[in-house]
Structure formats: structure tokens, C-alpha cells
Design a protein around this motif. Sequence first.
Motif: not given
Ligand code: RFL
Length: 394
Positions: A10-11, A15, A43, A46, A160, A215, A267, A299
Motif C-alpha cells: 500500500g502506497a 506505507g 484520490r 483528507a 493497504d 483545500r 461516506t 485518519g
Molecule cells: P490508504 O490511504 O487507504 O492507503 C492504502 C493504499 O493501499 C492500496 N491497496 C493495495 N495495494 C496493494 N494490494 C492491495 N490488495 C491493496 N489494497 C489497497 C490502496 O490503493 C491505497 O493506495 O490508507 P493509509 O495509508 O492507512 O491512510 C489512511 C488515510 O488515507 C485515511 O485515514 C483518511 O483518508 C481517511 N479519510 C479522511 N481522513 C481525514 O482525516 N479527513 C477527511 O476528510 C477524510 N476523508 C477519508 C476521507 C477516507 C476516505 N475513504 C477511505 C473512502 C474520505 C474518504 C472517501
Amino acid sequence: MTRTQVGIVGAGPAGLVLAHLLAQAGVESVVLERQSRAYIEKRVRAGLLEHGTVRLLKERGLGERMLERSLAHHGTELRFDGQRHRIPYSDLYGGREMRVYAQQELVADLVRLRLAAGGEIVFEAENVELEGIDSEAPLIRYRRGGEAAELRCDFIAGCDGFHGVSRPSIPEGVLTIYNDRLPFGWVGILAAVPPSTTEIIYALHERGFAGHMLRTADVSRFYLQCDPDDDIANWPDDRIWYELRTRLATNDGWTLGEGPIIEKNITEMRSFLVSPMRHGRLYLAGDAAHIVPPTGAKGMNLAIHDAGVLAGAVASWYAGEGDGLLAGYSDTCLRRAWRVQEFSSWMSWMLHRLPEDTPNRAYREQLQRARLEYVTSSPAAGASFAENYVGIEF
Ligand code: RFL
């Protein structure tokens, strides 16, 4: 077959930060990412960086572009009954500030810097499977461009995300799972319009929560409470702007700038956490191990925090200092994750209209109001909010 020390699945923020910090400690890694580089750099997720996240990125030489392109923030606004209440969190918490910087921009910076330093990130890695996580030489199998590939490593970092393969690779019965779905959803939009505020606004209105996030100078992010099972097709642009205008309205004539909506989705709000965050040689970090409701914008910060703790523990193991830090990894991260979980849940319940079928709803609404009044009027309550929002130090 390729060999590395740490195979990172996961990047995302977890990661990529982990890969950088490991490299800085002299530990090799390979990152396997399912999506393309272009996809993860676009994508939208946050955008609020805690004080500690900014400091880590700055100290590790990963924050140059973020510091150039983001603004420091010192307060936030809570609105209810048409009144605005500013919480000056920097003043209330030792001058610490936050920064607004889109997650995809940070991901793009981390990818660029990692590749420039000669790091390996395999994009479009398909069918990733983890094997032998109980052994001392786990293996990751995947496919790239139709070809089978294998990565042998000492440790696997499961970064991931919530829907990844790492957590489900842990045998059933090993993990304790905590799961709570909140009865709220968010319509999230990105609009090509300059912000109508200099600080993030959270509003509770009888029609539901509304949030005005930031933003860039030309693009703003907004959220509206909806039913968690609602369909985005029920939210045409006119309805979105009507609800935002109504829910964010104040008694002092504040106006909302409107513009084209670039992106919209719904969401759900979920709390999810597994314990322990490891099994054998597999260590989970970020959303793979925990999801918090987005209200507190925690998150991404939590994901980066996990990466920092894991990098330190793995580096200590390679430095011959034993496995003390690795053994403590899960407890260290879970302590913070639970604090953040509690804060995000508290903030969510304070700021959302309670569903009609909430038991004893009228009573709970009065509690909600008492909380809002306390946090916006008492310096002690404001300081507690500030400590959690800006990012508690422990
Ligand atoms: P990520 O960012 O989800 O990254 C995981 C990466 O793993 C890849 N992946 C795989 N790669 C290889 N093999 C597989 N089988 C895989 N399955 C998945 C994915 O493509 C991805 O690149 O996790 P990480 O690094 O833990 O980071 C966490 C944050 O991204 C997350 O907590 C936040 O974005 C949550 N979140 C928000 N957080 C905030 O603090 N403020 C926000 O406004 C906010 N909006 C959101 C969000 C999360 C959302 N998601 C997950 C649906 C809005 C959305 C839509």
C-alpha cells in the motif's frame, strides 16, 4: 524472486511515510501498490495535518512542498443557533498550529521524493497475497503486467487501508475486532470556489451537520449530514447548495460563495479497530488497523503516526537492539488510536442531528447543546478540545 527487508503493501500515507523513515534508518523496503501512480495522486480524501504530523514531515525532510503550499491554521469555528463560536486552538494549546494540505498532494510529494531517492514502488501490483506471516521469512506474491512475481522479506507492513488484503490474511480468531457504525453519513463535495472562511467551520443545524473545510485558494470542500444509506443520486447540485446555505447561515449576515461542484460522494461514518495490530511478522498500520469517523480529521494523521512508530521499532531491531519496540508496537499505536477514536466519536455525536428513532432523543439533544455550550465557552473545555484536535502529545 526479489528480496528486501520490509515488504510494504500500500502506497497511502502510512506505507509511503514508512518507506521514507526506514530508508533514513538504512532499512530497505519495496512498496507494492494496487493502483497506478496517477490514480493515487488524484484520490481526494483528507486534508488537515496535525501539529505532530507537520513536525514529523518537516524534521524528516518530507515537508518542503507542503510548507510552501499550505497555510498554518490557528483556530476553528463551531456554529449553532446561527451563532459563530471560535475556538482559538493554538492559543489554547501552547501555540501549536495545524496545516491544511490535501492528502493526494502529500501522497504525490512522498512518491516523487521516494523515487528520486532510488526507492522502489511497484504500481499496479495485482493479486497481492501474503504467505508465511508466522515464519521468519514471509513472502508476498503478486502479479504485475500479467507476470507472477514474488517478494521475500523479513517483515511485512500491511498499509493497504481498510479494504486491503493484509488484515484478512491474519488467521481467524487472532484479532479482537471493535466495530461501530454511526447512524450518520456525509455527502462530501469538492467545489471550484474560493473558501468563504479562513478557518474550518463545523455547524449543527436542525436539518443536520454541515462542514466547510478548506483545500486551496480556488477549491473548497464541504460536507452535509445525510442518512448513511442515502444515494448520491438524491443530491443534485441545487439541493447541496440550498442545504449548505441553510445549515451554515448565521445571524450576522455571513454569506456562502457557490461554484461548480467538481466531485461528490457519500461516506459512511464508522469506527473500527483491531487488536493487536500485528501477527507474526505482519504489522498493520493506518486504516488497515483502524478507521475513525472523519469529523475530527484524524485518519491520515493516525496512519502517519503508526508509520513513525513502526519505522522506529523495525530500525531498532535491525540495529541489534532486540524486539522490545516491535513487541510494544501495537500497544503504543492502540493507545493513541483509542484516544483519537474517543475524540472523533465525541465530536461526531456533538455535531450531528440525532436520528428520529434515537431513544430518549429530546434528552440527548439537550446533552448535545450542553456540550456545545461548554466547549465554546469554557477555556478549560476549549483547551481539552484543542489538545485533541491539534493532536495530543503522547
Ligand atoms: P490508504 O490511504 O487507504 O492507503 C492504502 C493504499 O493501499 C492500496 N491497496 C493495495 N495495494 C496493494 N494490494 C492491495 N490488495 C491493496 N489494497 C489497497 C490502496 O490503493 C491505497 O493506495 O490508507 P493509509 O495509508 O492507512 O491512510 C489512511 C488515510 O488515507 C485515511 O485515514 C483518511 O483518508 C481517511 N479519510 C479522511 N481522513 C481525514 O482525516 N479527513 C477527511 O476528510 C477524510 N476523508 C477519508 C476521507 C477516507 C476516505 N475513504 C477511505 C473512502 C474520505 C474518504 C472517501
